[in-house]
Design an enzyme around this catalytic site. Structure first.
Site, short mmCIF file in Angstrom:
data_model
loop_
_atom_site.label_atom_id
_atom_site.label_comp_id
_atom_site.label_asym_id
_atom_site.label_seq_id
_atom_site.Cartn_x
_atom_site.Cartn_y
_atom_site.Cartn_z
N LYS A 17 0.83 -1.21 0.00
CA LYS A 17 0.00 0.00 0.00
C LYS A 17 0.86 1.25 0.00
CE LYS A 17 1.00 1.15 4.42
NZ LYS A 17 1.63 2.43 4.85
N ASP A 176 -1.94 -2.08 9.80
CA ASP A 176 -2.03 -2.20 8.35
C ASP A 176 -2.58 -3.54 7.87
OD1 ASP A 176 -1.00 0.33 8.14
OD2 ASP A 176 1.02 -0.30 7.55
#
Length: 337
Positions: A17, A176
């Site tokens: 990401k 995350d």
């Protein structure tokens, strides 16, 4: 269920990401910071192959196909760099993900009635990780390993858990991990684990430039706190710009370039000044905007389209002799291959 009833092996992918925006608020009592971030999954995937073991052990190894196998870290005491390899023991997030899932499944079994003498599965697994996301680069590679492991082991052990249940487990491993399970684009609040998925249309095209030297995320946050303390700046409750969220949903690259921001960029650059030169080079090669990804030191550049991203990557490689990777998003979350 007996081990022999498990699949021979299962492979799962999970994306890395970038943070199109990362605002950092005050330090919390638990030692973490309040954040408001715009997560964006990109087409750079970690791959985890899960194979059953009869002895109940969990092992972790790296595939020879890995693009990344280690990185140097800056030593804040000496100013030099020290080699840092990926841990292949219980300190690895993939190992921890498998152990956490096994613990949850064993607890579920213990809470249900079973016939005397029923043989329970061992939940042993060999995990082979193919790393394609930069290590210690602010792109959530370790979290993607954990997410892929949860999805792979859930299938291998026929756990029957939903993505939501896996994300709840993953949140115990790091902020995350839930996003790596869901992918796409999302607003993250709290410590980043309170996710609000976004409905998006269209694609964004970026170029990722990994660094040969890693940065420790906790050290970058500590540096931010020190920089704020030095000027007696009190951090406010972080908020995202609503226009940025709308631009990300519409894949409006022009608008995003004017609004993307990262509170961790200044401390990351202070620790690795070469990041400034990298961003200048990207702009000179035609990037719409450049920014440190997350806690760094990976740098991301936003490009107008796929062709522009390809040209930008080639230009950076020729100018600086670096590895520049064109990617797109939003990429899907963790899934079976």
């Amino acid at each position: 269920m007996r081990d022999s009833e498990f699949f021979g092996h299962v492979t799962a992918l999970a994306p890395g990401k970038v943070n199109l925006s990362l605002r950092v608020g005050p330090l919390r009592a638990d030692g973490y910071h309040e954040v408001a971030t715009l997560y964006y999954a990109v087409s750079l995937y970690e791959e985890v192959l899960a194979s059953p073991r009869q002895d109940g052990a969990i092992t972790v190894s790296l595939s020879e196909r890995s693009a990344f196998t280690g990185v140097e870290h800056q030593d804040q005491m000496t100013g030099g760099t020290v080699p840092a390899q990926i841990p292949l023991d219980e300190n690895n997030l993939a190992y921890q993900a498998a152990a956490l899932l096994r613990e949850a499944l064993q607890a579920r079994e213990a809470a249900t009635l079973s016939f005397p003498g029923t043989e329970r599965p061992s939940y042993g697994v060999d995990l082979t990780i193919t790393k394609n996301v930069p290590i210690a680069g602010g792109m959530g590679g370790g979290s993607a390993d954990a997410a892929a492991t949860l999805v792979a082991c859930s299938a291998l052990w026929e756990a029957g858990l939903t993505k939501e249940q896996l994300a709840e487990l993953g949140a115990r491993l790091g902020a995350d991990v839930p996003f790596a399970i869901f992918g796409g684009a999302a607003v993250g609040q709290g410590v980043g684990d309170n996710l609000s998925p976004l409905l998006t249309r269209g694609e964004l095209h970026l170029v990722i430039v990994p660094a040969s030297t890693g940065l420790s995320t906790p050290e970058v946050y500590r540096k931010l706190d020190a920089m704020r303390d030095a000027v007696e700046l009190t951090a406010d409750q972080p908020e995202l710009d609503d226009d940025l969220v709308r631009a990300a949903c519409a894949a409006d690259a022009e608008m995003i370039t004017t609004l993307m921001t990262n509170d961790l960029q200044a401390p990351a650059v202070s620790m690795l000044p070469a990041l400034d030169d990298m961003m200048d080079a990207g702009m000179a090669e035609g990037a719409m905007q450049g920014m440190v990804s997350g806690s760094g030191p990976t740098v991301m550049f936003l490009a107008r389209d796929a062709s522009a991203a390809s040209r930008l990557a080639t230009g950076l490689q020729e100018r600086l002799d670096v590895w520049a990777i064109p990617v797109s998003g939003p990429a899907p979350g963790a899934r079976l291959l």
